[in-house]
Structures are given as structure tokens and as C-alpha cells.
Design an enzyme around this catalytic site. Sequence first.
Site, PDB file in Angstrom:
ATOM      1  N   HIS A  63       0.848  -1.194   0.000  1.00  0.00           N
ATOM      2  CA  HIS A  63       0.000   0.000   0.000  1.00  0.00           C
ATOM      3  C   HIS A  63       0.880   1.239   0.000  1.00  0.00           C
ATOM      4  O   HIS A  63       2.107   1.155   0.118  1.00  0.00           O
ATOM      5  CB  HIS A  63      -0.991  -0.007   1.158  1.00  0.00           C
ATOM      6  CG  HIS A  63      -0.386   0.029   2.528  1.00  0.00           C
ATOM      7  ND1 HIS A  63       0.386  -0.990   3.046  1.00  0.00           N
ATOM      8  CD2 HIS A  63      -0.456   0.971   3.520  1.00  0.00           C
ATOM      9  CE1 HIS A  63       0.756  -0.687   4.281  1.00  0.00           C
ATOM     10  NE2 HIS A  63       0.266   0.504   4.584  1.00  0.00           N
ATOM     11  N   HIS A  65       1.166   3.905   2.009  1.00  0.00           N
ATOM     12  CA  HIS A  65       1.605   4.627   3.190  1.00  0.00           C
ATOM     13  C   HIS A  65       3.128   4.757   3.176  1.00  0.00           C
ATOM     14  O   HIS A  65       3.846   3.841   2.740  1.00  0.00           O
ATOM     15  CB  HIS A  65       1.141   3.919   4.462  1.00  0.00           C
ATOM     16  CG  HIS A  65      -0.257   4.295   4.869  1.00  0.00           C
ATOM     17  ND1 HIS A  65      -1.026   3.536   5.721  1.00  0.00           N
ATOM     18  CD2 HIS A  65      -1.033   5.379   4.538  1.00  0.00           C
ATOM     19  CE1 HIS A  65      -2.204   4.122   5.901  1.00  0.00           C
ATOM     20  NE2 HIS A  65      -2.228   5.230   5.192  1.00  0.00           N
ATOM     21  N   ASP A  67       5.567   4.542   5.275  1.00  0.00           N
ATOM     22  CA  ASP A  67       6.478   3.587   5.913  1.00  0.00           C
ATOM     23  C   ASP A  67       6.616   2.297   5.107  1.00  0.00           C
ATOM     24  O   ASP A  67       7.405   1.418   5.479  1.00  0.00           O
ATOM     25  CB  ASP A  67       6.038   3.281   7.345  1.00  0.00           C
ATOM     26  CG  ASP A  67       4.621   2.728   7.456  1.00  0.00           C
ATOM     27  OD1 ASP A  67       3.742   3.180   6.699  1.00  0.00           O
ATOM     28  OD2 ASP A  67       4.402   1.843   8.304  1.00  0.00           O
ATOM     29  N   HIS A  68       5.891   2.212   3.995  1.00  0.00           N
ATOM     30  CA  HIS A  68       6.000   1.047   3.114  1.00  0.00           C
ATOM     31  C   HIS A  68       6.535   1.396   1.721  1.00  0.00           C
ATOM     32  O   HIS A  68       6.802   0.485   0.933  1.00  0.00           O
ATOM     33  CB  HIS A  68       4.636   0.365   2.971  1.00  0.00           C
ATOM     34  CG  HIS A  68       4.128  -0.217   4.253  1.00  0.00           C
ATOM     35  ND1 HIS A  68       4.142  -1.570   4.531  1.00  0.00           N
ATOM     36  CD2 HIS A  68       3.597   0.380   5.354  1.00  0.00           C
ATOM     37  CE1 HIS A  68       3.633  -1.790   5.740  1.00  0.00           C
ATOM     38  NE2 HIS A  68       3.302  -0.614   6.258  1.00  0.00           N
ATOM     39  N   HIS A 140      -7.541  -2.061   5.424  1.00  0.00           N
ATOM     40  CA  HIS A 140      -6.713  -1.060   6.105  1.00  0.00           C
ATOM     41  C   HIS A 140      -7.349   0.307   5.871  1.00  0.00           C
ATOM     42  O   HIS A 140      -8.421   0.419   5.253  1.00  0.00           O
ATOM     43  CB  HIS A 140      -5.281  -1.146   5.568  1.00  0.00           C
ATOM     44  CG  HIS A 140      -4.285  -0.329   6.329  1.00  0.00           C
ATOM     45  ND1 HIS A 140      -4.233  -0.290   7.705  1.00  0.00           N
ATOM     46  CD2 HIS A 140      -3.271   0.489   5.898  1.00  0.00           C
ATOM     47  CE1 HIS A 140      -3.243   0.492   8.078  1.00  0.00           C
ATOM     48  NE2 HIS A 140      -2.657   0.995   7.011  1.00  0.00           N
ATOM     49  N   ASP A 211      -0.669  -4.138   5.885  1.00  0.00           N
ATOM     50  CA  ASP A 211      -1.374  -3.752   7.098  1.00  0.00           C
ATOM     51  C   ASP A 211      -2.849  -4.113   6.968  1.00  0.00           C
ATOM     52  O   ASP A 211      -3.470  -3.909   5.926  1.00  0.00           O
ATOM     53  CB  ASP A 211      -1.243  -2.249   7.330  1.00  0.00           C
ATOM     54  CG  ASP A 211       0.197  -1.819   7.562  1.00  0.00           C
ATOM     55  OD1 ASP A 211       1.076  -2.694   7.610  1.00  0.00           O
ATOM     56  OD2 ASP A 211       0.432  -0.602   7.694  1.00  0.00           O
ATOM     57  N   HIS A 269       5.925  -5.508  11.653  1.00  0.00           N
ATOM     58  CA  HIS A 269       5.213  -4.227  11.796  1.00  0.00           C
ATOM     59  C   HIS A 269       4.896  -3.989  13.271  1.00  0.00           C
ATOM     60  O   HIS A 269       3.771  -3.673  13.652  1.00  0.00           O
ATOM     61  CB  HIS A 269       3.944  -4.230  10.935  1.00  0.00           C
ATOM     62  CG  HIS A 269       3.466  -2.858  10.575  1.00  0.00           C
ATOM     63  ND1 HIS A 269       2.554  -2.172  11.335  1.00  0.00           N
ATOM     64  CD2 HIS A 269       3.763  -2.032   9.540  1.00  0.00           C
ATOM     65  CE1 HIS A 269       2.299  -0.994  10.781  1.00  0.00           C
ATOM     66  NE2 HIS A 269       3.026  -0.890   9.681  1.00  0.00           N
TER      67      HIS A 269
END
EC number: 3.1.26.11
Length: 317
Positions: A63, A65, A67-68, A140, A211, A269
Site C-alpha cells: 500500500h 503509506h 512507511d512502506h 486497512h 497492514d 510491523h
Amino acid sequence: MELTFLGTGAGRPSRQRNVTSMALTLPQPRGSIWLFDCGEATQHQLMNTPIKLNKIEAVFITHLHGDHINGLPGLLSSRSYHAGSGPLQLFGPQGIKDYIDAVFRLTSSHLDYELIITELEAGVIYEDEELIVEAHPLNHRVPCWGFRIVEKDKPGTLDAAKARELGVPFGPLLGQLKNGRDVMLPDGQLVRSGDVTGPDLRGRIIAILGDTVPCHGVGQLAQGADLLVHEATFQGDMAEKAAAYGHSTTLQAAEAARAAGAQRLYMTHISSRYRDEDMVALLQEARSVFPESYAGADLMSIQIPRRGELPQDSSLS
């Protein structure tokens, strides 16, 4: 097959964990790398491993976001400086092409290799002679996906001595038998592959989730997996907080592994609220539901054996 955790933290980097990324080393002789997610500083983490950027042949993003994905533009750019970097396939959610195009346009970046971008739809997204990859949606706060990597079964080991007893000469016919094909000898005798080979070698199944809160997609991805990588952002008694942020707990990850009949669970995570000394308690609560639960750690590498084989790593703690 080997999986290396490059970042196992949630949301932001901490002193103990970088943000999410992991690298799957495919079986020899192929030996190439598939990268799953690419949080900030992923390429820095790779410098602490034997993995070279020119060995990465595919990147799968769960996805969008940060942090990914925030480490992806830099990694793609750096790969141009590595000799022998061939085409790279990038799989990700709707919008990933716009993201890459915008970053490269605004930074005047360019690549010296072909980048093939595929935006995800549910079902099989990749297949070759050895592997199949499926993608299924999770639940998510933004569109998010998980991946199911299925290794195709291989013919069993050839019993060359038995084949010779049946009159099979050295040469191409042995190779055909080894590859699962029946052969006709010059004298008209039919030799079946199953008569001179052992049982097929069952392919491995790896499920890598983005997530998510518990949902139907988790079960689709994890069913019968040899290895399930599942986020476990919070401890078991924080299910309400986890749901509010679109995440899972240790107990929910363990319950998913048990329900799917998985062989091993690795949790990742992990929220930055937890320190290394907290992991013993988190593991204990997961193992109360699913005994084969383990915690991922940055730069940990784990072997993924076939059914009936023992793992060849020392990280099972």
C-alpha cells in the site's frame, strides 16, 4: 528459499527497528530477489546484507503509506548504478505509477533499465515456470494488499540405478524421466517416470500481508502456507486501538495462522512502543494460540524449507 527482514517496525523508524521491507531470495539456480515493500532507508539496510540491487527482479508494494514506500524512489534510482541491472517489475496499488512518475519528474531522475509497472487487481498477478503470485485485498485505512507466493511442485528425485536396470541408456531419456515425462525405449518398452522417480517435491507457499485488521482476504492468502508473515502492531489486549488504526494484534495474527493451517507465523510491523525486552511477552501470548509463532527482527534471515524438512536457521526463538 530465504526471507530476510529489512525493516520490522510500524509507522516510523526507531533505534531498534526500521520501517517495513523484506527480501525473498528465490531458489537456486535462479537466486534472484523479490522485494516486498520498501520503507525509508531500505537500500541502507540492504548494504548490511549480501543482497545486491542488480539481483532484485521484482518489487511488490502492499500500500501507499510512507512507511512502506518512501524508500522506493531512491532504491530504483540507485539500481541504475549497478552493472547488469536488467528489467524490473513493480507491482503495487492503483496510484503507484502516478507516484513514481511524479517523483522522477520533479527530481529529474531517470533509470538505465526498463521499469514495468503493474497496478494490482485481485487474483493471479504473475506466473512463470516456477512460481505463481496471487494478490488479494486486505482491510486497512487505504487500499492495501497481501501476496501469496506459490512454488510449483517439482518431479521427485530420479533413481538412475533403477532406470538403468530397466534399460534406459545414459543421455536425454534420463533427463526426460527426471522431468516427469514417460519415455519409449528403442526396443518399444515404455518406461514411466513414476516408476523411476520419487514422490513429487511439494512447492512451498509464502503469504506476505500488508497492514490489515482481520478480514476475509487474510484467510485467502494464508491458507495452508508454509510461512505466514502477518503484521502484529499491538499486543493482544489492544484490539480496539488496533482496529481504530487499521491494524492487528499479536493474538489476531496467531488466530489467523491457526485458522489457515499455516506451518509458521512471523510477526512484523511492531509498534515502536515495544522494546526488545518486551518481545518475550508478546511471543508468549501469540504462542498461547499458535505455538509456531515467531517475531521478525531487522536483518534476520530465515530459511523456508519444504514440508518435512527442518528449517536451517537459528532464528527460531
